[in-house]
Design an enzyme around this catalytic site. Structure first.
Site, PDB file in Angstrom:
ATOM      1  N   ARG A  38       0.818  -1.222   0.000  1.00 53.74           N
ATOM      2  CA  ARG A  38       0.000   0.000   0.000  1.00 53.74           C
ATOM      3  C   ARG A  38       0.850   1.269   0.000  1.00 53.74           C
ATOM      4  O   ARG A  38       0.435   2.288  -0.546  1.00 53.74           O
ATOM      5  CB  ARG A  38      -0.940   0.007   1.203  1.00 53.74           C
ATOM      6  CG  ARG A  38      -2.100  -0.944   0.977  1.00 53.74           C
ATOM      7  CD  ARG A  38      -3.073  -0.931   2.121  1.00 53.74           C
ATOM      8  NE  ARG A  38      -4.242  -1.726   1.782  1.00 53.74           N
ATOM      9  CZ  ARG A  38      -5.110  -2.171   2.671  1.00 53.74           C
ATOM     10  NH1 ARG A  38      -4.937  -1.897   3.953  1.00 53.74           N
ATOM     11  NH2 ARG A  38      -6.141  -2.888   2.281  1.00 53.74           N
ATOM     12  N   LYS A 200     -20.519 -15.297   0.831  1.00 55.83           N
ATOM     13  CA  LYS A 200     -21.928 -15.046   1.135  1.00 55.83           C
ATOM     14  C   LYS A 200     -22.649 -14.242   0.065  1.00 55.83           C
ATOM     15  O   LYS A 200     -22.133 -13.255  -0.427  1.00 55.83           O
ATOM     16  CB  LYS A 200     -22.031 -14.272   2.451  1.00 55.83           C
ATOM     17  CG  LYS A 200     -21.756 -15.118   3.654  1.00 55.83           C
ATOM     18  CD  LYS A 200     -21.953 -14.291   4.903  1.00 55.83           C
ATOM     19  CE  LYS A 200     -21.922 -15.166   6.151  1.00 55.83           C
ATOM     20  NZ  LYS A 200     -22.007 -14.341   7.351  1.00 55.83           N
ATOM     21  N   GLY A 356     -10.963  -8.027  -1.304  1.00 54.37           N
ATOM     22  CA  GLY A 356      -9.692  -8.342  -0.660  1.00 54.37           C
ATOM     23  C   GLY A 356      -9.212  -9.757  -0.949  1.00 54.37           C
ATOM     24  O   GLY A 356      -8.057  -9.967  -1.332  1.00 54.37           O
ATOM     25  N   GLY A 379     -13.853  -3.069   0.349  1.00 59.67           N
ATOM     26  CA  GLY A 379     -15.217  -2.609   0.580  1.00 59.67           C
ATOM     27  C   GLY A 379     -15.606  -1.458  -0.339  1.00 59.67           C
ATOM     28  O   GLY A 379     -16.724  -1.407  -0.852  1.00 59.67           O
TER      29      GLY A 379
HETATM   30  P1  ADP Z   1     -13.724 -10.930  -1.463  1.00 57.59           P
HETATM   31  O1  ADP Z   1     -12.902 -10.606  -0.244  1.00 57.59           O
HETATM   32  O2  ADP Z   1     -12.871 -11.101  -2.684  1.00 57.59           O
HETATM   33  O3  ADP Z   1     -14.859  -9.980  -1.649  1.00 57.59           O
HETATM   34  P2  ADP Z   1     -15.312 -12.841  -0.026  1.00 57.59           P
HETATM   35  O4  ADP Z   1     -14.795 -12.270   1.253  1.00 57.59           O
HETATM   36  O5  ADP Z   1     -16.730 -12.634  -0.358  1.00 57.59           O
HETATM   37  O6  ADP Z   1     -14.367 -12.384  -1.240  1.00 57.59           O
HETATM   38  O7  ADP Z   1     -15.118 -14.417  -0.010  1.00 57.59           O
HETATM   39  C1  ADP Z   1     -13.886 -15.026   0.215  1.00 57.59           C
HETATM   40  C2  ADP Z   1     -14.059 -16.299   0.975  1.00 57.59           C
HETATM   41  O8  ADP Z   1     -15.023 -17.134   0.384  1.00 57.59           O
HETATM   42  C3  ADP Z   1     -12.768 -17.084   1.024  1.00 57.59           C
HETATM   43  O9  ADP Z   1     -12.288 -17.093   2.342  1.00 57.59           O
HETATM   44  C4  ADP Z   1     -13.185 -18.489   0.572  1.00 57.59           C
HETATM   45  O10 ADP Z   1     -12.641 -19.517   1.360  1.00 57.59           O
HETATM   46  C5  ADP Z   1     -14.680 -18.452   0.729  1.00 57.59           C
HETATM   47  N1  ADP Z   1     -15.352 -19.436  -0.125  1.00 57.59           N
HETATM   48  C6  ADP Z   1     -15.324 -19.506  -1.465  1.00 57.59           C
HETATM   49  N2  ADP Z   1     -15.996 -20.581  -1.898  1.00 57.59           N
HETATM   50  C7  ADP Z   1     -16.464 -21.224  -0.802  1.00 57.59           C
HETATM   51  C8  ADP Z   1     -17.220 -22.408  -0.595  1.00 57.59           C
HETATM   52  N3  ADP Z   1     -17.639 -23.146  -1.613  1.00 57.59           N
HETATM   53  N4  ADP Z   1     -17.518 -22.736   0.690  1.00 57.59           N
HETATM   54  C9  ADP Z   1     -17.098 -21.986   1.717  1.00 57.59           C
HETATM   55  N5  ADP Z   1     -16.377 -20.863   1.584  1.00 57.59           N
HETATM   56  C10 ADP Z   1     -16.061 -20.487   0.343  1.00 57.59           C
HETATM   57 MG    MG Z   2     -13.283 -10.938   1.825  1.00 60.65          MG
END
Ligand code: ADP
Ligand code: MG
Length: 401
Positions: A38, A200, A356, A379
């Site tokens: 960063r 989620k 992230g 975010g």
């Molecule tokens: P980002 O930070 O890129 O926005 P998220 O925080 O929404 O992404 O999601 C990341 C998490 O989702 C990771 O820790 C990953 O392990 C989890 N994940 C992805 N696929 C699955 C799955 N099928 N079951 C449980 N967790 C999952």
């Molecule tokens: Mg995340």
């Protein structure tokens, strides 16, 4: 373009004090910065301003101190790393406002830089307190925001200060974020494909809805696929499902059909009984997922299908890993999407990754250079893609204004 903002290039900054908000919220261990990504990301704006003989006053938050000074969250280690990167002295103020900060800012010569102590040692920062914002404004003759990652928060250093300190313009990092995310939002070349995954649906529903109005294709993996599959009546075993979002998933499916958006759900997945990789796993059709199993990644047939939907894309936005990529055995889907996407930029496509964990996955893949843009603001980039107004962006002057 709605997101065209004035930048440091339009700023008359020679011999003037420039208060610049940066995102130096870096990991620190034993008094040293352990990852300076960063800091490095802000260097082009910092170098530019110093070269223009500005008197640069940098401010940032670090961590989540609770309401007062806390040595665990001091920016002193950042000062050391910054001085190292710049090969120059970085002046220091023990407080980000008040007499100490004002004296340090006044002592700056042309082309010199000062780093202020953590903004969040004052709870007024996050409350966007007007008198705190005024106190910050006293440290500069103009204002630059290069901290996209905090632009979705109306804090004193991102929003409040711009009421008292003008002009308020964007740094190069902020500009890059707005250029890429703004294009994806407003003026994408087509076909435009979004790849969504992650843990989620609930945290992402506004992104899904917003993108549904813009994209030609929506590819869904990650844990959220199982909420969609369950909504379609398919077995999901012990997969991570949000039962209170099933109706929402049905609505998204119906909405996509109505709008003619091609929504692609996985036909196969990697199944296991343990999400931590401690049990065997195998790829199978989603219909064959057993009651004790959970889906931990998209399967190879799905990856091949996603690849074919990505190959002719001219704009791709990706948020959310395809599986539990932190476990090597469940990383193939995520790494596979990274690989396919990494081949598109050379063919003239714009490829953007936000979030992230998604950005971390791309960096882990070693292919980061082959993407158009990895968003630095987790975010903030999501809220931007949701179509929300980011207060820290709205506060900056429009180009042509
Ligand atoms: P980002 O930070 O890129 O926005 P998220 O925080 O929404 O992404 O999601 C990341 C998490 O989702 C990771 O820790 C990953 O392990 C989890 N994940 C992805 N696929 C699955 C799955 N099928 N079951 C449980 N967790 C999952
Ligand atoms: Mg995340």
């Amino acid at each position: 373009m709605r997101f065209a903002k004035k930048t440091v290039q339009q700023l008359d900054c020679a011999s003037r004090r420039v208060l610049m908000r940066v995102d130096f919220n870096v990991p620190v261990a034993d008094g040293a910065v352990t990852d300076d990504t960063r800091i490095a990301a802000a260097m082009s704006t910092i170098r530019y301003l110093l070269q223009k003989r500005a008197r640069l006053v940098l401010c940032s938050h670090l961590g989540r101190p609770k309401g007062g000074p806390d040595a665990r969250f001091t920016l002193r280690p950042v000062r050391e790393r910054l001085a190292h990167l710049l090969r120059a002295d970085v002046a220091w103020a023990d407080d980000c406002v008040g007499p100490v900060a004002e004296a340090a800012a006044a002592a700056l010569g042309d082309g010199q830089v000062l780093l202020l102590e953590n903004l969040r040692f004052h709870p007024e920062e996050e409350k966007n307190d007007p008198s705190f914002a005024q106190a910050l404004a006293r440290l500069g003759d103009c204002y630059v925001n290069d901290a996209f990652g905090t632009a979705h928060r109306a804090h004193a250093s991102t929003e409040g200060v711009t009421h008292y300190l003008k002009p308020a313009v964007a740094g190069f990092l902020m500009k890059t974020e707005l250029d890429y995310l703004g294009t994806a939002l407003e003026d994408p070349k087509r076909p435009y494909v979004a790849v969504l995954g992650g843990s989620k649906i609930s945290g992402k529903i506004d992104v899904i809805t917003s993108l549904l109005h813009k994209v030609d294709r929506l590819l869904i993996g990650g844990a959220m696929m199982f909420t969609f599959l369950k909504a379609q009546g398919k077995p999901v075993g012990r997969s991570l499902v949000e039962d209170d979002r099933l109706e929402l998933a049905r609505q998204v499916l119906a909405d996509a059909a109505k709008r003619g958006v091609e929504l692609v759900l996985p036909g196969d997945c990697v199944a296991s009984t343990a999400p931590d990789g401690s049990a065997p796993s195998s790829a199978k059709a989603v219909e064959l997922l057993g009651p004790d199993e959970m889906g931990v990644d998209i399967g190879p047939a799905t990856l091949a299908g996603f690849a074919s939907k990505l190959r002719d894309a001219k704009t791709v936005v990706w948020n959310g890993p395809m599986g539990i990529f932190e476990v090597p055995a469940f990383a193939a889907g995520t790494m596979g999407v990274a690989k396919v996407m990494s081949e598109l930029k050379a063919r003239g496509a714009v490829t953007v990754v936000g979030g992230g964990d998604s950005v971390a996955a791309v960096q882990q893949s070693g292919l980061a250079e082959r993407f158009s843009h990895l968003s630095t603001g987790g975010g903030a980039s999501l809220e931007f893609l949701e179509g929300k107004v980011l207060p820290g962006v709205a506060a900056l002057e429009d180009l042509g204004a």
